[in-house]
Design a protein around this motif. Structure first.
Motif, PDB file in Angstrom:
ATOM      1  N   ALA A  65       0.837  -1.203   0.000  1.00 63.42           N
ATOM      2  CA  ALA A  65       0.000   0.000   0.000  1.00 63.42           C
ATOM      3  C   ALA A  65       0.867   1.246   0.000  1.00 63.42           C
ATOM      4  N   ALA A  66       1.924   1.231   0.811  1.00 62.96           N
ATOM      5  CA  ALA A  66       2.838   2.369   0.862  1.00 62.96           C
ATOM      6  C   ALA A  66       3.567   2.550  -0.463  1.00 62.96           C
ATOM      7  N   LEU A  67       4.013   1.450  -1.062  1.00 63.30           N
ATOM      8  CA  LEU A  67       4.714   1.547  -2.348  1.00 63.30           C
ATOM      9  C   LEU A  67       3.787   2.024  -3.455  1.00 63.30           C
ATOM     10  N   GLU A 127       2.529   6.677  -7.116  1.00 65.11           N
ATOM     11  CA  GLU A 127       1.648   7.786  -7.495  1.00 65.11           C
ATOM     12  C   GLU A 127       2.169   9.138  -7.015  1.00 65.11           C
ATOM     13  N   SER A 128       3.462   9.206  -6.694  1.00 64.32           N
ATOM     14  CA  SER A 128       4.117  10.450  -6.252  1.00 64.32           C
ATOM     15  C   SER A 128       3.560  10.980  -4.932  1.00 64.32           C
ATOM     16  N   ILE A 129       3.206  10.056  -4.046  1.00 64.17           N
ATOM     17  CA  ILE A 129       2.734  10.409  -2.713  1.00 64.17           C
ATOM     18  C   ILE A 129       3.751   9.850  -1.712  1.00 64.17           C
ATOM     19  N   PRO A 130       4.478  10.689  -0.991  1.00 61.05           N
ATOM     20  CA  PRO A 130       5.408  10.174   0.024  1.00 61.05           C
ATOM     21  C   PRO A 130       4.671   9.240   0.979  1.00 61.05           C
ATOM     22  N   SER A 131       5.330   8.164   1.381  1.00 58.46           N
ATOM     23  CA  SER A 131       4.612   7.153   2.148  1.00 58.46           C
ATOM     24  C   SER A 131       5.509   6.471   3.169  1.00 58.46           C
ATOM     25  N   ILE A 132       4.839   5.876   4.161  1.00 54.41           N
ATOM     26  CA  ILE A 132       5.534   5.138   5.215  1.00 54.41           C
ATOM     27  C   ILE A 132       4.699   3.921   5.584  1.00 54.41           C
ATOM     28  N   GLY A 133       5.343   2.778   5.680  1.00 55.22           N
ATOM     29  CA  GLY A 133       4.692   1.587   6.216  1.00 55.22           C
ATOM     30  C   GLY A 133       5.220   1.317   7.608  1.00 55.22           C
ATOM     31  N   ASP A 173      12.487  19.461   1.227  1.00 55.62           N
ATOM     32  CA  ASP A 173      13.141  18.906   0.040  1.00 55.62           C
ATOM     33  C   ASP A 173      12.761  17.444  -0.175  1.00 55.62           C
ATOM     34  N   LEU A 174      11.564  17.100   0.250  1.00 57.90           N
ATOM     35  CA  LEU A 174      11.131  15.710   0.242  1.00 57.90           C
ATOM     36  C   LEU A 174      11.009  15.148  -1.170  1.00 57.90           C
ATOM     37  N   ASP A 175      11.539  13.952  -1.366  1.00 53.21           N
ATOM     38  CA  ASP A 175      11.357  13.217  -2.619  1.00 53.21           C
ATOM     39  C   ASP A 175       9.910  12.735  -2.673  1.00 53.21           C
ATOM     40  N   LYS A 176       9.187  13.087  -3.721  1.00 49.33           N
ATOM     41  CA  LYS A 176       7.775  12.724  -3.816  1.00 49.33           C
ATOM     42  C   LYS A 176       7.571  11.215  -3.936  1.00 49.33           C
ATOM     43  N   HIS A 177       8.638  10.477  -4.262  1.00 51.54           N
ATOM     44  CA  HIS A 177       8.538   9.021  -4.351  1.00 51.54           C
ATOM     45  C   HIS A 177       9.082   8.334  -3.100  1.00 51.54           C
ATOM     46  N   LEU A 178       9.301   9.092  -2.050  1.00 52.29           N
ATOM     47  CA  LEU A 178       9.839   8.521  -0.817  1.00 52.29           C
ATOM     48  C   LEU A 178       8.930   7.431  -0.277  1.00 52.29           C
ATOM     49  N   CYS A 179       9.530   6.327   0.129  1.00 52.44           N
ATOM     50  CA  CYS A 179       8.797   5.257   0.800  1.00 52.44           C
ATOM     51  C   CYS A 179       9.698   4.676   1.880  1.00 52.44           C
TER      52      CYS A 179
END
Length: 272
Positions: free
Chosen positions: A131-133, A138-144, A175-181
């Protein structure tokens, strides 16, 4: 006379940044204690919206539903938080939330808190991390988020504290990477037992599996997957080591599965 240059527009002193939208999902189901703990952990950090499976979906990986319709139902499980149960997978939940609930990309997507660790190879199978990936794709920073405790009565007190700290770090990173997971795992134990946070790499560990063969009351065979988790990586910079030594592990992960070092070798050594 030369014309005066227009004054540059400046933000008023009382200007406030747009309130973050925090999408919360999981793979244990919308009624699981872990997702309630995560909602409580981020209370006040933004507008929280929950879209989660209506039943446990552990081990679903990055599965999506394509063979039958999906259903969503509004639920009243969290105080003053808009929440929906979904008949699909964790990845379905993220897709539906963006398209039909939020109608935009949320500021961040957080998944969990999973009952059971998702360290090492578990990240491949985990519905929590998929789900996080999906959000990161979709270019939404995420955390599992996952807790090394499979019990339905697991204590999420310490996990809630560290989850909030990590979410705040992400929300405040200009400076967050929009693909951060991030794959975050909490050790089992009280807050006093946790030594801190370690940014780690994924350990090389896996399950040595076998299928236990049994028979049902009608004498028909069925199989139950069993196995033992074995760590082949003795490094002290891994997620498995961190959890064994009472640290919160944070592993940056990505959906690009290209093995770049091997790619270079093949380009050099192979001929076509």
């Amino acid at each position: 006379m030369p014309k005066k240059k227009a004054a540059a527009k400046t933000q008023p002193k009382n200007h406030k940044r747009k309130k973050p939208i925090i999408l919360v999902t999981n793979d244990d189901g919308v009624a699981a204690p872990g997702i309630r703990a995560l909602v409580e952990a981020v209370a006040g950090l933004g507008k929280v919206i929950v879209v989660a499976p209506d039943k446990p979906q552990s081990g679903m990986g990055h599965a999506i539903t394509i063979g039958h319709p999906l259903r969503m139902q509004k639920v009243n499980l969290f105080d003053d938080v808009e929440a929906y149960s979904c008949s699909g997978t964790p990845v379905d939940c993220v897709k539906l939330a963006v398209d039909k609930i939020i109608h935009d990309k949320p500021t961040i997507c957080i998944s969990g808190i999973n009952h059971g660790a998702n360290h090492s190879i578990n990240v491949i199978y985990s519905g929590t991390m998929s789900a996080a990936l999906e959000a990161a794709i979709e270019s939404i920073p995420s955390i599992g988020f996952s807790l090394l405790d499979l019990s339905i009565e697991a204590d999420f007190t310490a996990a809630k504290k560290y989850a909030r700290t990590i979410v705040e770090q992400v929300l405040n990173d200009v400076d967050l990477d929009k693909h951060l997971c991030l794959n975050v795992n909490f050790p089992k134990g009280s807050e006093k037992m946790i030594k801190g946070i370690r940014v780690c790499r994924q350990a090389y560990a896996k399950y040595e599996e076998e299928f236990d063969e049994r028979k049902d009351p009608h004498g028909r065979r069925y199989y139950w997957l069993t196995g033992e988790f074995l760590n082949f990586d003795r490094g002290k910079d891994t997620d498995v080591w961190a959890l064994e030594n009472q640290y919160v592990s944070v592993v940056p992960v990505q959906f690009d599965l290209t093995h770049y070092e091997l790619k270079k070798k093949l380009e050099t050594n192979w001929t076509f």
